[in-house]
Structure formats: structure tokens, C-alpha cells
Motif scaffolding. Structure first.
Motif, PDB file in Angstrom:
ATOM      1  N   ARG A   1       0.825  -1.206   0.000  1.00  0.00           N
ATOM      2  CA  ARG A   1       0.000   0.000   0.000  1.00  0.00           C
ATOM      3  C   ARG A   1       0.863   1.262   0.000  1.00  0.00           C
ATOM      4  O   ARG A   1       0.725   2.149   0.849  1.00  0.00           O
ATOM      5  CB  ARG A   1      -0.957   0.000   1.194  1.00  0.00           C
ATOM      6  N   ILE A   2       1.750   1.328  -0.959  1.00  0.00           N
ATOM      7  CA  ILE A   2       2.646   2.481  -1.097  1.00  0.00           C
ATOM      8  C   ILE A   2       1.852   3.652  -1.649  1.00  0.00           C
ATOM      9  O   ILE A   2       1.185   3.534  -2.671  1.00  0.00           O
ATOM     10  CB  ILE A   2       3.826   2.140  -2.020  1.00  0.00           C
ATOM     11  N   LYS A   3       1.920   4.791  -0.971  1.00  0.00           N
ATOM     12  CA  LYS A   3       1.220   5.996  -1.417  1.00  0.00           C
ATOM     13  C   LYS A   3       2.118   6.782  -2.369  1.00  0.00           C
ATOM     14  O   LYS A   3       3.328   6.892  -2.157  1.00  0.00           O
ATOM     15  CB  LYS A   3       0.853   6.870  -0.220  1.00  0.00           C
ATOM     16  N   PHE A   4       1.493   7.357  -3.404  1.00  0.00           N
ATOM     17  CA  PHE A   4       2.245   8.056  -4.443  1.00  0.00           C
ATOM     18  C   PHE A   4       1.759   9.498  -4.572  1.00  0.00           C
ATOM     19  O   PHE A   4       0.548   9.750  -4.665  1.00  0.00           O
ATOM     20  CB  PHE A   4       2.074   7.360  -5.803  1.00  0.00           C
ATOM     21  N   SER A   5       2.730  10.402  -4.581  1.00  0.00           N
ATOM     22  CA  SER A   5       2.446  11.769  -5.014  1.00  0.00           C
ATOM     23  C   SER A   5       2.502  11.801  -6.532  1.00  0.00           C
ATOM     24  O   SER A   5       2.783  10.788  -7.182  1.00  0.00           O
ATOM     25  CB  SER A   5       3.492  12.725  -4.427  1.00  0.00           C
ATOM     26  N   VAL A   6       2.231  12.974  -7.122  1.00  0.00           N
ATOM     27  CA  VAL A   6       2.332  13.083  -8.577  1.00  0.00           C
ATOM     28  C   VAL A   6       3.749  12.790  -9.028  1.00  0.00           C
ATOM     29  O   VAL A   6       3.988  12.070 -10.006  1.00  0.00           O
ATOM     30  CB  VAL A   6       1.880  14.478  -9.041  1.00  0.00           C
ATOM     31  N   GLN A   7       4.730  13.370  -8.277  1.00  0.00           N
ATOM     32  CA  GLN A   7       6.132  13.114  -8.641  1.00  0.00           C
ATOM     33  C   GLN A   7       6.470  11.639  -8.523  1.00  0.00           C
ATOM     34  O   GLN A   7       7.192  11.074  -9.351  1.00  0.00           O
ATOM     35  CB  GLN A   7       7.066  13.941  -7.745  1.00  0.00           C
ATOM     36  N   GLY A   8       5.955  10.986  -7.466  1.00  0.00           N
ATOM     37  CA  GLY A   8       6.206   9.557  -7.307  1.00  0.00           C
ATOM     38  C   GLY A   8       5.589   8.739  -8.424  1.00  0.00           C
ATOM     39  O   GLY A   8       6.185   7.776  -8.904  1.00  0.00           O
ATOM     40  N   ALA A   9       4.386   9.132  -8.851  1.00  0.00           N
ATOM     41  CA  ALA A   9       3.733   8.428  -9.952  1.00  0.00           C
ATOM     42  C   ALA A   9       4.516   8.591 -11.246  1.00  0.00           C
ATOM     43  O   ALA A   9       4.637   7.646 -12.036  1.00  0.00           O
ATOM     44  CB  ALA A   9       2.300   8.936 -10.122  1.00  0.00           C
ATOM     45  N   LEU A  10       5.049   9.791 -11.468  1.00  0.00           N
ATOM     46  CA  LEU A  10       5.853  10.007 -12.677  1.00  0.00           C
ATOM     47  C   LEU A  10       7.143   9.196 -12.636  1.00  0.00           C
ATOM     48  O   LEU A  10       7.605   8.697 -13.663  1.00  0.00           O
ATOM     49  CB  LEU A  10       6.163  11.496 -12.831  1.00  0.00           C
ATOM     50  N   GLN A  11       7.724   9.061 -11.453  1.00  0.00           N
ATOM     51  CA  GLN A  11       8.931   8.236 -11.328  1.00  0.00           C
ATOM     52  C   GLN A  11       8.596   6.766 -11.594  1.00  0.00           C
ATOM     53  O   GLN A  11       9.356   6.049 -12.265  1.00  0.00           O
ATOM     54  CB  GLN A  11       9.526   8.382  -9.934  1.00  0.00           C
ATOM     55  N   LEU A  12       7.448   6.309 -11.082  1.00  0.00           N
ATOM     56  CA  LEU A  12       7.040   4.936 -11.326  1.00  0.00           C
ATOM     57  C   LEU A  12       6.811   4.702 -12.817  1.00  0.00           C
ATOM     58  O   LEU A  12       7.130   3.633 -13.347  1.00  0.00           O
ATOM     59  CB  LEU A  12       5.770   4.621 -10.537  1.00  0.00           C
TER      60      LEU A  12
END
Length: 441
Positions: A280-291
Motif C-alpha cells: 500500500r505504497i502511497k504516491f504523489s504526482v512526482q512519485g507516480a511520474l517516477q514509477l
């Protein structure tokens, strides 16, 4: 009588040659590492019914393949034997040949199954693929052909002998053929399940790698910086799984390569997604773009020259459904829930006119919007092609596109939506004025 004796000698010679070859194959199996090695001989190309006509096999299987010609010769010659008293009966020789065929089928099954599980458990994928995509294919084809020839023995009964001894031998032969049928079925069952076993192994290993190497949840909630390169963990994980398979399938046929790679890539990406959902890793917009960058690195690996794959195989791999699933997952993560937009009081207008906000923020928003648009178009194409009855995603509210149903993700879409950072607190803040920045111009 002389003709019967000649046929008997041919059968005996063929069976003796079988004994010689099986001893050599068993000796070779003890030291065969199933690798291209100058000390033990390179892997061998054996004839096959595959489109290219040749399949790479281990040295041990090369010897196993030499067992089938003498068996077929014995089966052929035993049919022409008469009822001369100076040679064993035809049925007796047929039973002897059937026992050798049974031993061959059992040896082949033990070889491919033991080596396949050994190499999969030790994660020696190049050797595992040689055994399952090379040895297993040619051995199964040869065993199937020999089984058909052996079963034909029961179609040509010997009417010259109706004694109790003859009937007893015929019963024993029928029992041998039943055991042979079961042995061949075991080999066929393993052949049909081996890719499923390989998929489970790939998913297990991939999951363990992600557990050890994927950054913690804090890393994906960061709100600073704009990702431009894939993460190091993604490259290491891909090389540990997909890279090994690419190396292992290099000498195989295109059909064998696409089959093994499709299973590997699907299992790898599914393990990646399951790891994220499980933790259940939470993602910010930046985290989503990195993913997204990390997911795209797998596409880049497949398309790269070092993969050694032709363009046709590139397209077949990149069209796997699992890539549509990861695109849909990233699309969900990029649609961050919005609080009420900040409304600047009119008193701020003179300041915003003289101190415009930084363009970097606009660039960032443009990049995010571009990623969403691209991913949404992929998802829309997938939905309309897979299910024309589903409403096109572009028909949903532009501000809330994540509410559109995802055919690729299905029921797990809500799980991905729950991984977004929900900001329920509303804070009063100054507008982003460049003149209030502490940094020097």
C-alpha cells in the motif's frame, strides 16, 4: 529359417547398441552442466518438427536421441520374424523391445524434470530454458513417435501361436504398453505445465527482489523534483529476471523465445504491481511520474539492441496486456484528488501582476498533463478495442478522468486509486510570488 535367424540377429544387435548408448548417456548426465563449454562440447542442434527444423539441446539429450533409432529398428524387424524354433518367439522379442522403450521414456522424463526443477530452484534460467525449450521438445516428439510404433504391436497379433505361454506373453506385453502409456503421459503433462511452473518461479523471484530493492513508501510521497531517469532498483530487477531470460533464449527459435519472454515479462510486471498493492505504497504526482519512468524502462530494455530480438518480436512483447495494466495503474496515480482550488483575494492582484509565478511550476503541470493525456489515450484505445460497449474515457468529466472504468485493471482499479495521497487539510498560504523567495536572483 535362415531369414528368421538374420532378423533375430538384427534385433539383438539393435538392442545391444541401445545398451551401449544408454550407458554413455548416463555417464554424460553426471557431468553435463547444460552450458556451452569447450571442455564438455557445445550444446547440440537436433532435428525437430519446429518451423526452423533445428532445436538446441544439451549433450545428454544428444545421446538420448540416439536411443530411438535402434528401438525403431527392433520394432520393424520383429514384425517379420516367423515361428522358427531356433530363435525366440516374435512376441518375446517384442516384449524385450517394449521394455527398452519404457526405460527410454522413463529416463527422458527423469532427466528433463530433475534438471528443470534443479535449474529453476537455483535461478539458472539459461540452463532451465535449454532443458525445457530444447531437450523437452525433441525428447517428447521422439517418444511420441516411438510410442505409436510400439502400440502397433498389438494390432498385428500372432495367429500361429495360441498356447497358454503365448497368451501369457501377450498379457505381459499389454501391461508393458499400459506402463509405457503412463510414462509418456507424465512427460506430456510436465510439458504442458512447465511454463506455468516457470511463471510461478519468475513471479516469486521478482517479488523477492522488489521486497529487497524497491525504495520505501516515503520515497514515493516526495513532492519535489521532476523525474527524468528510471530508478536503479528497476534496472537491477529487470536484469536479474528478464535479462537472464533474454540471454537464455538467444539460441532458441523465435517461437520458443516469444513464449518464454511473454511468460517472464508478464510474471515480472505482475509481481511488481502486486508488491505495490500489498505494501500500500502511497504516491504523489512526482512519485507516480517516477514509477512511470521505471515501468517504461522495461519497454526500453525489450526494444534495445542488447535484447537481440527482431522488430516483430518487439511488437509482440510490447502488445502484452500487462503493459496496458501498468499504464492504467499510473493513470490512476496521476489523478491526485483535488481540494477546493485556492482563491486569491483581489488584494493580491497587484502583486501577482508585478511578481508572476515561476514558469517551472507551469512546465511541471504541463508535463503531468501530457503524461495523463498519453496514458489516457492508451487506456481509451484499450477499452474501445476490448469492449466496444464501454463508454470512451474521453466522455467523462475532464477534472475527474480517474472515475472512468479501466478494462485493463478491472476490480483492482479502486485499489490503485486508494494509493493516491489524499490531502484533506486546507491551509491558508501565500501565492507563489517570486519576489518573496529567499533565493538570490
Amino acid at each position: 529359417m535362415l531369414e528368421d535367424f538374420s532378423q533375430y540377429l538384427l534385433v539383438s544387435t539393435a538392442n545391444s547398441y541401445w545398451d551401449f548408448v544408454v550407458c554413455r548417456s548416463l555417464g554424460t548426465a553426471l557431468k553435463d552442466k547444460c552450458l556451452r563449454d569447450g571442455n564438455q562440447g557445445s550444446r547440440c542442434l537436433m532435428p525437430s518438427s519446429q518451423p526452423d527444423g533445428r532445436v538446441m539441446t544439451s549433450v545428454t539429450t544428444e545421446f538420448f536421441m540416439q536411443l530411438f533409432p535402434p528401438l525403431l529398428s527392433s520394432l520393424s524387424n520383429s514384425r517379420t520374424l516367423g515361428s522358427s524354433s531356433i530363435v525366440p518367439s516374435r512376441l518375446s522379442l517384442q516384449r524385450q523391445t517394449a521394455s527398452l522403450v519404457l526405460a527410454t521414456a522413463q529416463l527422458s522424463t527423469v532427466w528433463v524434470m530433475s534438471k528443470a526443477f534443479q535449474f529453476l530452484s537455483s535461478w539458472s534460467l539459461n540452463r532451465f530454458l535449454l532443458i525445457t525449450q530444447g531437450d523437452l521438445k525433441v525428447l517428447r516428439e521422439s517418444v511420441d513417435v516411438t510410442l505409436l510404433q510400439t502400440k502397433s504391436l498389438m494390432v498385428t497379433p500372432d495367429h500361429d501361436h495360441q498356447s497358454s505361454s503365448h497368451n501369457h506373453n501377450q498379457l505381459l506385453l499389454r501391461q508393458q504398453l499400459g506402463a509405457l502409456d503412463r510414462a509418456v503421459s507424465e512427460l506430456q503433462t510436465f510439458s504442458s505445465l512447465v511454463l506455468k511452473t516457470f511463471s510461478s518461479g519468475c513471479k516469486r523471484m521478482s517479488g523477492e527482489i522488489f521486497e529487497q530493492t524497491m525504495p520505501s513508501a516515503v520515497h514515493w510521497r516526495l513532492r519535489t523534483g521532476f523525474p527524468s531517469n528510471p530508478s536503479e532498483y528497476a534496472s537491477l530487477a529487470a536484469q536479474s529476471v528478464i535479462g537472464q531470460v533474454l540471454e537464455g533464449v538467444a539460441p532458441l527459435s523465435d517461437d520458443a523465445r516469444i513464449q518464454a519472454l511473454s511468460v517472464t515479462v508478464t510474471a515480472f510486471m505482475e509481481a511488481w504491481m502486486e508488491h505495490i498493492l500489498k505494501n500500500r505504497i502511497k504516491f504523489s504526482v512526482q512519485g507516480a511520474l517516477q514509477l512511470k519512468q521505471d515501468f517504461d524502462s522495461i519497454r526500453d530494455l525489450i526494444k534495445s539492441d542488447r535484447s537481440g530480438l527482431p522488430d516483430e518480436l518487439h511488437q509482440r512483447l510490447l502488445s502484452l496486456r500487462v503493459f496496458q495494466q501498468v499504464d492504467s495503474a499510473v493513470l490512476c496515480l496521476l489523478q491526485q484528488p483535488q481540494v477546493k482550488p485556492y482563491l486569491q483575494p483581489r488584494a493580491w492582484e497587484p502583486f501577482t501582476r508585478c511578481c508572476p509565478s515561476k514558469s517551472s511550476r507551469n512546465s511541471f503541470n504541463a508535463a503531468v498533463g501530457s503524461s495523463i493525456t498519453n496514458l489516457r489515450s492508451m487506456e481509451g484505445d484499450d477499452m474501445t478495442q476490448s469492449n466496444p460497449s464501454v463508454t470512451d474515457i474521453s466522455s467523462f468529466t475532464p477534472g475527474e478522468p480517474y472515475l472512468a472504468p479501466s478494462v485493463a485493471l478491472g476490480a483492482s482499479q479502486q485499489e490503485w486509486l486508494d494509493l493516491r495521497i489524499h490531502s484533506s487539510t486546507r491551509r491558508w498560504k501565500l501565492p507563489g510570488l517570486q519576489c518573496l523567495s529567499k533565493s538570490e536572483p
